[in-house]
Design a protein around this motif. Structure first.
Motif, PDB file in Angstrom:
ATOM      1  N   LEU A  38       0.805  -1.220   0.000  1.00 58.38           N
ATOM      2  CA  LEU A  38       0.000   0.000   0.000  1.00 58.38           C
ATOM      3  C   LEU A  38       0.834   1.264   0.000  1.00 58.38           C
ATOM      4  N   VAL A  46      -4.396   5.774   5.509  1.00 57.48           N
ATOM      5  CA  VAL A  46      -4.571   5.863   4.062  1.00 57.48           C
ATOM      6  C   VAL A  46      -3.437   6.723   3.513  1.00 57.48           C
ATOM      7  N   THR A  47      -3.017   6.412   2.321  1.00 56.46           N
ATOM      8  CA  THR A  47      -1.845   7.067   1.737  1.00 56.46           C
ATOM      9  C   THR A  47      -2.191   8.369   1.030  1.00 56.46           C
ATOM     10  N   ALA A  67      -7.403   6.872  -2.018  1.00 58.04           N
ATOM     11  CA  ALA A  67      -7.637   5.719  -1.144  1.00 58.04           C
ATOM     12  C   ALA A  67      -8.659   6.038  -0.072  1.00 58.04           C
ATOM     13  N   ARG A  68      -8.629   7.279   0.467  1.00 56.76           N
ATOM     14  CA  ARG A  68      -9.583   7.652   1.502  1.00 56.76           C
ATOM     15  C   ARG A  68     -11.013   7.663   0.954  1.00 56.76           C
ATOM     16  N   LYS A  70     -12.160   6.036  -1.586  1.00 55.45           N
ATOM     17  CA  LYS A  70     -12.563   4.660  -1.897  1.00 55.45           C
ATOM     18  C   LYS A  70     -12.991   3.931  -0.639  1.00 55.45           C
TER      19      LYS A  70
END
Length: 662
Positions: free
Chosen positions: A540, A608-609, A613-614, A616
């Motif tokens: 990730l 979260v990166t 991603a957040r 999603k």
């Protein structure tokens, strides 16, 4: 199919309906709630009230929908009769409004249960419950007219006679006041009102009688006038419906004396007007009141009109008088005999097709019967053996009669004492063998295995043949064996897959049944390796160095630091205080750890990166919760009470009264 609607439950009015449902809810779920209770208990209580009220409404509405006949499922006669009496469109609309109200109440219940799930106080939950029950009551009150209409239909349906459309039926029709009701009253025990004026009969009446050990039904229809169908009133349309749809024999009554108020020409014209409805039915023209005017008393013109009704050849003319009961039973019996013959002929016709071949029930019966014929065209005459011709007729009073087994039984003590010997008529080479008992096992061997005296020689020949075939390589065909082995292996593989799939289905069903909405596996029981976690977080894009060091340090345990450090004044147990013995990097790490414990974490951004991603993760979380929110179901975060027992039923001393709480 015989259709009766006398057992339809009464339909209450909208206000009575509302009182029934709300009083039942209050009796089954009395208000026992306080402001000091936990919010989860308050929510569950009011949710239960809303759900129970909606279920009661739904149950009552569904009972009404199921009790009334569905027009698509009943006989066409009953369907048209309902349309004539009540208007099928109004009937469908009323039932449709009840069905719509049921679905609306279910929707209201689902919506307010979803709102109650997030209620914050006793007052808020109570107001939501009141709003839900108020909307349900409003929906019920709007059904005032449909429920009143359905109750009137139910009362009228209960008064309709029970008519079987498929049984043996005589249908009596004609002009008013020609003697139809009098005839039915004479041949059956039907309580039909007979009056000397027209239109006495305003609905269908049914009478029953037995003839040749069979039950017949007669239907008295209201009088019909000769005008188009569009101008007929509902009373006349009942007669037209019965004539058109019932499988029966038609008895058209006429009055030659014209005392009914209608001329003979008008009665003949009515017969020709409704004759298309008599297709494929037996038709009888019954001349009534012959005590006043008979066939011999009419003029030639009237006689010609009557004969015009009989031109088709399928119409039979009968005469009688209901006043003097002359020929009444003769007319009934003639109609019944011809109806029985016609029904039997139809059954035989149903067994043949257009080419004359037997089909249906008759065909099945004929296919089971096989008549054996001599081969070669030989004709064999009847032959009776002389012994059968000269056989003495049994006479119990003849002293020389042949003795029967019954006579021997009476001589030897009767039933229960004498036992018949079934072996005495065995035909064997030696009559002395009749009473011998054949053993099953003799000298430790099965007797039936040694009945053949040449069994040993045959067994030796069989073994020699097996050895010869083995020597010739008969059993060495490897390709067939490999093919069989491959097929067996494939079958075993498929069977194993089926077993595994079946076991998976059983496990899933057992898990759904036992675990409800709780987690499948406790989080503490999930053992994950550190290497797997590092590889996943690394995929990730996260740095796992500090996480791995922290995990290893916690797995080894934190060493107890005792005494003072070399700095002298600093406390060795204060891990957050920078020490001179530590390097600048170690002191920075300690300060970061101290800030991490003192500050609150942001769960929305941690883990979260990037922004993609957040978003999603948030979208997946909302999708996972969408079903439970829509159906107002229990989720993993909801409080679960495994044993919800009402305390007011179980606490305190038990008296001598009811024990329903057990």
């Amino acid at each position: 199919m015989k259709t009766t609607w006398k057992d339809i439950a009464p339909v209450p009015t909208s206000q009575e309906f509302l009182d029934i449902v709300l009083s039942r809810t209050q009796r089954r779920l009395p208000t026992q709630i306080r402001a000091g209770f936990q919010i989860s208990r308050i929510r569950a209580f009011y949710t239960r009230k809303v759900k129970y009220t909606a279920e009661t409404f739904t149950e009552k509405f569904q009972a009404i929908l199921d009790s009334f006949p569905k027009l698509a499922d009943i006989h066409p006669f009953h369907k048209d009769l309902l349309n004539t009496l009540y208007d099928a469109d109004h009937f469908r609309i009323a039932l449709g409004q009840v069905s719509t109200a049921k679905h609306l109440i279910e929707t209201v219940s689902r919506d307010y249960v979803r709102l109650l799930k997030y209620g914050q106080s006793l007052f808020q939950c109570k107001q939501l419950k009141r709003a839900a029950l108020g909307r349900m009551a409003t929906i019920c009150k709007r059904l005032k007219d449909p429920l009143l209409y359905l109750e009137q239909v139910r009362q009228h349906l209960g008064r309709l006679p029970s008519i079987d459309p498929n049984t043996r039926t005589l249908l009596i029709c004609g002009y008013p006041n020609v003697g139809k009701s009098s005839f039915l009253r004479n041949i059956s025990r039907a309580d039909v009102d007979v009056q000397p004026y027209a239109f006495t009969t305003k609905s269908l009446f049914v009478g029953h009688w037995d003839y040749k050990m069979l039950r017949f039904q007669g239907i008295d229809t209201p009088g019909i006038l000769d005008h188009p169908l569009e101008e007929m009133n509902p009373i006349e349309m009942q007669s037209i419906t019965a004539i058109a749809h019932l499988r029966s024999a038609i008895m058209y009554f006429m009055d030659l004396s014209e005392s009914c108020g209608y001329s003979v020409a008008a009665q003949v014209q009515l017969f020709h007007s409704i004759k298309p409805l008599f297709a494929n039915k037996l038709v009888f023209v019954v001349i009534n009141k012959i005590d006043m005017v008979g066939l011999d008393d009419v003029d030639a013109a009237t006689n010609e009109l009557i004969q015009s009704m009989l031109k088709s050849g399928d119409v039979e003319l009968l005469t009688m008088s209901c006043t003097t009961t002359e020929n009444v039973m003769h007319v009934r019996n003639a109609a019944c005999d011809r109806l029985l013959a016609e029904r039997n002929a139809e059954k035989l016709k149903a067994g043949t097709n257009s080419s004359g071949e037997a089909t249906g029930r008759l065909g099945d019966l004929l296919r089971r019967i096989h008549v054996a014929q001599p081969m070669g065209g030989v004709t064999r005459e009847l032959f009776i053996a002389e012994g059968a011709k000269n056989k003495m007729k049994y006479d119990k009073d003849d002293p020389n009669r042949p003795r029967l087994e019954r006579d021997i039984e009476e001589e030897n003590g009767g039933a229960g004492v004498y036992n018949i010997n079934l072996r005495k008529k065995y035909m064997l080479d030696n009559p002395d063998w009749r009473e011998d008992k054949v053993p099953e096992v003799f000298d430790g061997k099965n007797v039936y295995d040694f009945i053949d005296p040449d069994i040993e020689s045959k067994l030796a020949a069989l073994e020699e043949e097996e050895e010869r075939l083995d020597a010739e390589g008969y059993y060495a065909n490897a390709s067939d064996d490999e093919l069989d082995d491959a097929e067996d292996a494939e079958i075993r593989h498929k069977a194993e897959l089926i077993r595994e799939k079946r076991q998976l289905i059983r496990n899933e069903a057992r898990m759904r049944k036992s675990l409800k909405n709780r987690a499948v596996i406790p989080r503490t029981a999930k053992a994950k390796k550190l290497s797997a976690m590092e590889s996943h977080l690394g995929s990730l894009g996260l740095d796992t160095t500090t996480i791995a060091a922290r995990a290893r340090s916690q797995s080894r345990g934190r060493p107890a630091q005792r005494g003072r450090s070399e700095a002298g004044d600093a406390d060795a147990m204060e891990v957050d205080t920078p020490s001179a013995a530590n390097t600048p990097a170690q002191n920075a790490a300690l300060r970061a750890k101290s800030r991490g414990r003192s500050q609150s974490t942001n769960r929305r951004e941690d883990g979260v990166t990037n922004e993609v991603a957040r978003s999603k993760a948030e979208r997946l979380a909302k999708l996972g919760q969408k079903k439970m929110n829509r159906m107002a179901r229990q989720g993993e975060a909801d409080r679960h009470v495994s044993a919800a027992l009402p305390k007011h039923l179980l606490s305190g001393k038990r008296g001598m009264g009811k024990t329903r709480s057990r």
